[in-house]
Enzyme design. Structure first.
Site, mmCIF file in Angstrom:
data_model
loop_
_atom_site.group_PDB
_atom_site.id
_atom_site.type_symbol
_atom_site.label_atom_id
_atom_site.label_comp_id
_atom_site.label_asym_id
_atom_site.label_seq_id
_atom_site.Cartn_x
_atom_site.Cartn_y
_atom_site.Cartn_z
ATOM 1 N N ASP A 46 11.866 -4.237 -80.630
ATOM 2 C CA ASP A 46 11.547 -2.831 -80.904
ATOM 3 C C ASP A 46 10.135 -2.509 -80.408
ATOM 4 O OD1 ASP A 46 13.955 -2.123 -82.071
ATOM 5 O OD2 ASP A 46 13.334 -2.747 -84.071
ATOM 6 N N GLU A 124 5.503 6.070 -86.225
ATOM 7 C CA GLU A 124 4.638 6.709 -87.211
ATOM 8 C C GLU A 124 3.240 6.937 -86.675
ATOM 9 O OE1 GLU A 124 3.518 3.069 -86.711
ATOM 10 O OE2 GLU A 124 5.220 2.931 -88.038
ATOM 11 N N ASP A 151 -6.427 3.827 -99.060
ATOM 12 C CA ASP A 151 -6.601 3.236 -97.731
ATOM 13 C C ASP A 151 -6.186 4.194 -96.618
ATOM 14 O OD1 ASP A 151 -7.576 0.990 -98.835
ATOM 15 O OD2 ASP A 151 -5.948 -0.351 -98.220
ATOM 16 N N ASN A 165 6.395 2.263 -92.625
ATOM 17 C CA ASN A 165 6.733 3.089 -93.786
ATOM 18 C C ASN A 165 7.454 2.304 -94.881
ATOM 19 O OD1 ASN A 165 7.634 5.771 -95.164
ATOM 20 N ND2 ASN A 165 9.561 4.737 -94.679
ATOM 21 N N LYS A 166 8.393 1.452 -94.471
ATOM 22 C CA LYS A 166 9.174 0.703 -95.467
ATOM 23 C C LYS A 166 8.270 -0.278 -96.220
ATOM 24 C CE LYS A 166 13.191 -2.249 -96.082
ATOM 25 N NZ LYS A 166 12.434 -3.452 -96.472
ATOM 26 N N GLN A 224 0.890 2.154 -84.210
ATOM 27 C CA GLN A 224 -0.065 1.046 -84.350
ATOM 28 C C GLN A 224 -1.040 0.925 -83.186
ATOM 29 O OE1 GLN A 224 0.310 0.667 -87.684
ATOM 30 N NE2 GLN A 224 0.085 -1.513 -87.577
HETATM 31 P P1 NAP Z 1 4.940 -5.247 -83.225
HETATM 32 O O1 NAP Z 1 4.779 -6.698 -83.142
HETATM 33 O O2 NAP Z 1 5.331 -4.467 -82.011
HETATM 34 O O3 NAP Z 1 5.959 -4.908 -84.412
HETATM 35 C C1 NAP Z 1 5.814 -5.498 -85.679
HETATM 36 C C2 NAP Z 1 7.212 -5.715 -86.252
HETATM 37 O O4 NAP Z 1 7.784 -4.451 -86.612
HETATM 38 C C3 NAP Z 1 8.176 -6.398 -85.258
HETATM 39 O O5 NAP Z 1 8.972 -7.303 -85.966
HETATM 40 C C4 NAP Z 1 9.002 -5.213 -84.749
HETATM 41 O O6 NAP Z 1 10.299 -5.584 -84.324
HETATM 42 C C5 NAP Z 1 9.102 -4.373 -86.023
HETATM 43 N N1 NAP Z 1 9.429 -2.962 -85.805
HETATM 44 C C6 NAP Z 1 8.918 -2.103 -84.887
HETATM 45 N N2 NAP Z 1 9.475 -0.901 -85.031
HETATM 46 C C7 NAP Z 1 10.375 -0.992 -86.051
HETATM 47 C C8 NAP Z 1 11.273 -0.074 -86.666
HETATM 48 N N3 NAP Z 1 11.351 1.199 -86.279
HETATM 49 N N4 NAP Z 1 12.043 -0.532 -87.686
HETATM 50 C C9 NAP Z 1 11.961 -1.810 -88.098
HETATM 51 N N5 NAP Z 1 11.143 -2.732 -87.560
HETATM 52 C C10 NAP Z 1 10.346 -2.313 -86.550
HETATM 53 O O7 NAP Z 1 3.594 -4.681 -83.863
HETATM 54 P P2 NAP Z 1 2.657 -3.472 -83.576
HETATM 55 O O8 NAP Z 1 2.579 -3.145 -82.119
HETATM 56 O O9 NAP Z 1 1.427 -3.763 -84.329
HETATM 57 O O10 NAP Z 1 3.400 -2.262 -84.314
HETATM 58 C C11 NAP Z 1 4.578 -1.648 -83.869
HETATM 59 C C12 NAP Z 1 5.345 -1.112 -85.065
HETATM 60 O O11 NAP Z 1 5.606 -2.158 -85.985
HETATM 61 C C13 NAP Z 1 4.591 -0.056 -85.856
HETATM 62 O O12 NAP Z 1 4.853 1.212 -85.351
HETATM 63 C C14 NAP Z 1 5.067 -0.260 -87.279
HETATM 64 O O13 NAP Z 1 6.133 0.604 -87.650
HETATM 65 C C15 NAP Z 1 5.566 -1.691 -87.311
HETATM 66 N N6 NAP Z 1 4.634 -2.489 -88.089
HETATM 67 C C16 NAP Z 1 4.853 -2.673 -89.392
HETATM 68 C C17 NAP Z 1 3.947 -3.364 -90.183
HETATM 69 C C18 NAP Z 1 4.211 -3.546 -91.609
HETATM 70 O O14 NAP Z 1 5.354 -3.380 -91.996
HETATM 71 N N7 NAP Z 1 3.205 -3.869 -92.402
HETATM 72 C C19 NAP Z 1 2.818 -3.902 -89.643
HETATM 73 C C20 NAP Z 1 2.622 -3.721 -88.280
HETATM 74 C C21 NAP Z 1 3.554 -2.995 -87.515
HETATM 75 P P3 NAP Z 1 10.560 -6.438 -82.990
HETATM 76 O O15 NAP Z 1 10.315 -7.856 -83.403
HETATM 77 O O16 NAP Z 1 11.995 -6.158 -82.656
HETATM 78 O O17 NAP Z 1 9.592 -5.972 -81.937
#
Ligand code: NAP
Length: 267
Positions: A46, A124, A151, A165-166, A224
């Site tokens: 993703d 987001e 925060d 978000n989740k 992000q």
């Molecule tokens: P990233 O490594 O690209 O993504 C972090 C993780 O979030 C990976 O496992 C990715 O899946 C998963 N992810 C991305 N979009 C998702 C969606 N719509 N639904 C469910 N899982 C999703 O990290 P990044 O570049 O820092 O951030 C990209 C996105 O990851 C952000 O937009 C954010 O939504 C999510 N994220 C979440 C958290 C958290 O939950 N605390 C922290 C950082 C980022 P894949 O392994 O398939 O790439």
């Protein structure tokens, strides 16, 4: 049909899938074009599709996306790398329909007075303060809703609801709904400070405005990616009139993806 293939992962498996796919597309008469593609295919997870979205967001209305996953099934990636032949046949067949999902848009006002409009996000936008607690007034449709201390705040799309978000306790939303969600990031709630203490889901006619009490050190992150570090006094959010279009192929329903990703098999 002009196609761009995006893979940012340097790993050997991804590189070989990338090359195989490009060869097959060329053999099938497709044109590889990274500048003005009709279709963008991402190879990875993703996260890879999010990067492809940001690369092509200026032409979002003219492009259809498709994601090949190289690891686990993702929310934006529903093709398996083993099915490249089937994928090329699907594209050659030209009988492809698409499905579109909402995007969040933000308009930013800097402390110095300039404005920058239409920042788009697929998952987001989050607003945080780098050095201290964020204090801001949250207006919904012009009415002061709360004074937030904590925060930060996260404004997500329906497809982004399963991402950051989740983790913040926000609801998972069906991606076919034209809504967006405002979730709190570690709000302070005590006898002095009070916020809703829950995420709130808003419709496409709603506008959220966040007005900073202190504009310095605000970090503005779209999917992000840190967008800028200039002092920001205000950000307005709404659903964008632009949408992301995917080739409609998925054999798995949204609910089964949610189940596979977060719950797994039930014993
Ligand atoms: P990233 O490594 O690209 O993504 C972090 C993780 O979030 C990976 O496992 C990715 O899946 C998963 N992810 C991305 N979009 C998702 C969606 N719509 N639904 C469910 N899982 C999703 O990290 P990044 O570049 O820092 O951030 C990209 C996105 O990851 C952000 O937009 C954010 O939504 C999510 N994220 C979440 C958290 C958290 O939950 N605390 C922290 C950082 C980022 P894949 O392994 O398939 O790439």
């Amino acid at each position: 049909m002009k196609i761009a293939v995006c893979s940012y992962d340097a790993n050997h498996n991804t590189k070989s899938i990338d090359q195989k796919l490009k060869d097959k597309l060329i053999n099938a008469g497709m044109i590889l074009d990274n500048y003005h593609p009709d279709i963008v295919i991402s190879i990875g997870g993703d996260g890879t599709l999010l990067s492809a979205f940001h690369k092509y967001k200026e032409r979002i209305n003219d492009i259809k996306f498709l994601g090949i996953h190289t690891g686990h099934l993702g929310f934006y990636t529903d093709w398996r790398s083993e099915n490249i032949n089937e994928l090329v046949d699907y594209l050659v067949n030209n009988d492809v329909s698409d499905i579109s999902y909402p995007l969040v848009s933000a308009n930013v006002t800097y402390a110095e007075g300039q404005k920058k409009d239409n920042f788009l996000a697929l998952n987001e936008i989050s607003i945080k303060k780098e050095n201290k607690t964020l204090i801001c007034d949250v207006y919904i449709n012009g009415e002061l809703f709360e004074r937030f201390r904590g925060d930060g705040l996260c404004i997500s799309t329906p497809t982004g609801s399963t991402g950051y978000n989740k983790s913040l306790g926000g609801a998972v939303i069906s991606p076919t709904l034209d809504v967006f969600q405002l979730a709190e990031i570690a709000s302070i709630n005590n006898q002095v400070y009070r916020t809703l203490g829950a995420s709130i889901i808003l419709d496409k006619l709603t506008q959220v405005k966040i007005s900073m009490l202190s504009p310095d050190s605000i970090s503005f992150n779209s999917d992000q990616q840190l967008i800028f570090e200039k002092p920001i006094s205000q950000v307005s959010f709404s659903l964008s009139d632009k949408r992301i279009h995917f080739l409609d192929y998925s054999k798995d329903s949204f609910i089964s993806r949610v189940k596979n990703s977060f719950i797994g098999k039930i014993q």
